[in-house]
Design an enzyme around this catalytic site. Structure first.
Site, PDB file in Angstrom:
ATOM      1  N   CYS A 168     -17.144   2.195 -19.186  1.00  0.00           N
ATOM      2  CA  CYS A 168     -18.417   2.173 -18.470  1.00  0.00           C
ATOM      3  C   CYS A 168     -19.279   0.965 -18.816  1.00  0.00           C
ATOM      4  O   CYS A 168     -20.012   0.454 -17.955  1.00  0.00           O
ATOM      5  CB  CYS A 168     -19.191   3.456 -18.751  1.00  0.00           C
TER       6      CYS A 168
ATOM      7  N   GLU B 174       0.821  -1.209   0.000  1.00  0.00           N
ATOM      8  CA  GLU B 174       0.000   0.000   0.000  1.00  0.00           C
ATOM      9  C   GLU B 174       0.856   1.260   0.000  1.00  0.00           C
ATOM     10  O   GLU B 174       0.545   2.240  -0.682  1.00  0.00           O
ATOM     11  CB  GLU B 174      -0.942   0.006   1.204  1.00  0.00           C
TER      12      GLU B 174
ATOM     13  N   CYS C 167     -18.610  -1.841 -16.502  1.00  0.00           N
ATOM     14  CA  CYS C 167     -18.638  -1.535 -15.070  1.00  0.00           C
ATOM     15  C   CYS C 167     -19.895  -2.093 -14.405  1.00  0.00           C
ATOM     16  O   CYS C 167     -21.012  -1.896 -14.914  1.00  0.00           O
ATOM     17  CB  CYS C 167     -18.573  -0.025 -14.851  1.00  0.00           C
TER      18      CYS C 167
ATOM     19  N   CYS D 136     -24.738   4.706 -11.555  1.00  0.00           N
ATOM     20  CA  CYS D 136     -23.717   5.762 -11.560  1.00  0.00           C
ATOM     21  C   CYS D 136     -24.290   7.048 -12.139  1.00  0.00           C
ATOM     22  O   CYS D 136     -24.650   7.113 -13.322  1.00  0.00           O
ATOM     23  CB  CYS D 136     -22.502   5.307 -12.366  1.00  0.00           C
TER      24      CYS D 136
ATOM     25  N   CYS E  49     -12.713   2.225 -14.213  1.00  0.00           N
ATOM     26  CA  CYS E  49     -13.098   3.622 -13.969  1.00  0.00           C
ATOM     27  C   CYS E  49     -11.859   4.510 -13.996  1.00  0.00           C
ATOM     28  O   CYS E  49     -11.524   5.192 -13.021  1.00  0.00           O
ATOM     29  CB  CYS E  49     -13.816   3.737 -12.627  1.00  0.00           C
TER      30      CYS E  49
END
Length: 355
Positions: free
Chosen positions: A199, A37, A202, A208, A192
């Protein structure tokens, strides 16, 4: 789409399309998730892959990282940039060992108090490696959520960040939070995306708002752009007859903190002072092709010169200076442009370009 439906759609997509073969997804531990991370902050997955494997091979545990020298940590980080991340990584390892017996606290607030671990990174560590319900809001997730709710404003503004945290909290499920967290990061990284979101693929497209408005790329609002100021510096590559270059360690904080770098001069006239300081007798000098390095807040134009050192004191008096042997380089942290210039100097010297 309700929060429950949102979570189900994300997890269903993850089961079918989510990334599951990344190195830090194997043998999951808080240590491996934490290191990944921190590396992934400001850095793409494709770049981190090689660095993560090398880092884990050299320092496989938080105890090993805590016991390592700073030069070794910065050496393993060389090229990843944003070196304060590496220094914070080292300090956090020491604290986890000293204050928590080598075990990362299973508490988001306690994790977020450690150097370099903010609320989102703490949430990722807690959810992915410990199974705790903890929302995250890294850059990818901000983009997904900002588009999903058509969030106005720049996400760097405190008010906008607070609103997005509320959205993240609302949609984070109670179950399978480890997979949900990974899925949300994957959605932002693979579908995204900033400029050309996919899209049609997605799982959230039906709910959305940005997609329904046909304004996907209008959200989130980008950071207001400012022209980057320009700075210039001359970096001499002082080359001894033994094939070593004189370097110095930069102060622990600030630009390239703790890394070994070339001297920085205003111009060639300052060479005499540097040579006198280290009892160097200088010979031929030749300018090398310039190099421009872009930081987040300015651009640095580097004017490198390869300069022969005819004779030098057998050792450098100050502890923060060293002769960097190009043939058998020590394991120290180097600023990325300095590493490039050392390679260039090595090629020039091997080609016999200097007497």
């Amino acid at each position: 789409m309700s929060p429950e439906q949102f979570g189900e759609a994300v997890l269903d997509w993850f089961d079918r399309h989510g990334r599951k073969d990344l190195p830090w997804q194997q043998g999951i531990t808080p240590y491996r998730v934490w290191v990944s991370e921190i590396m992934l902050q400001q850095t793409q997955v494709s770049t981190v892959l090689g660095y993560f494997d090398r880092f884990m091979e050299a320092l496989p545990s938080v105890e090993a990282l805590a016991a390592a020298g700073e030069d070794e940590v910065l050496h393993l980080w060389t090229g990843l940039g944003y070196y304060s991340r590496a220094r914070n990584l080292h300090q956090t390892a020491k604290r986890v060992v000293a204050e928590h017996g080598g075990v990362f606290p299973a508490d988001v607030d306690q994790l977020a108090e450690l150097p370099g671990i903010g609320r989102s990174t703490a949430g990722a560590i807690a959810s992915i490696s410990m199974g705790l319900r903890a929302p995250i809001l890294d850059g990818n997730v901000k983009r997904v959520l900002a588009r999903y709710v058509a969030q106005d404003g720049y996400p760097g503004e405190p008010k906008v960040v607070r609103q997005l945290w509320e959205v993240a909290e609302r949609f984070t499920p109670q179950q399978r939070v480890n997979h949900y967290t990974q899925a949300m990061m994957d959605l932002g990284a693979t579908l995204c995306t900033r400029s050309k979101p996919s899209c049609l693929l997605c799982p959230l497209k039906n709910g959305c708002r940005a997609h329904l408005l046909g304004r996907e790329t209008a959200f989130p609002l980008p950071k207001p752009r400012k022209a980057l100021p320009q700075k210039r510096t001359l970096m001499p590559l002082l080359a001894s007859r033994e094939g070593a270059i004189l370097l110095y360690r930069r102060p622990p904080s600030g630009l390239w903190g703790g890394l070994w770098s070339l001297p920085e001069l205003d111009g060639l006239t300052a060479l005499d002072t540097l040579a006198e300081r280290h009892a160097l007798q200088l010979g031929e000098r030749r300018e090398l092709p310039g190099l421009t390095h872009t930081f987040s807040h300015f651009q640095l134009a580097i004017e490198p010169w390869l300069i022969e050192v005819k004779s030098a004191a057998s050792a450098v008096a100050e502890a923060d200076w060293l002769w960097y042997n190009l043939a058998t380089p020590p394991r120290v942290g180097l600023a990325a442009p300095v590493k490039k210039l050392l390679k260039r100097a090595s090629a020039e010297l091997n080609a016999g370009e200097m007497p």
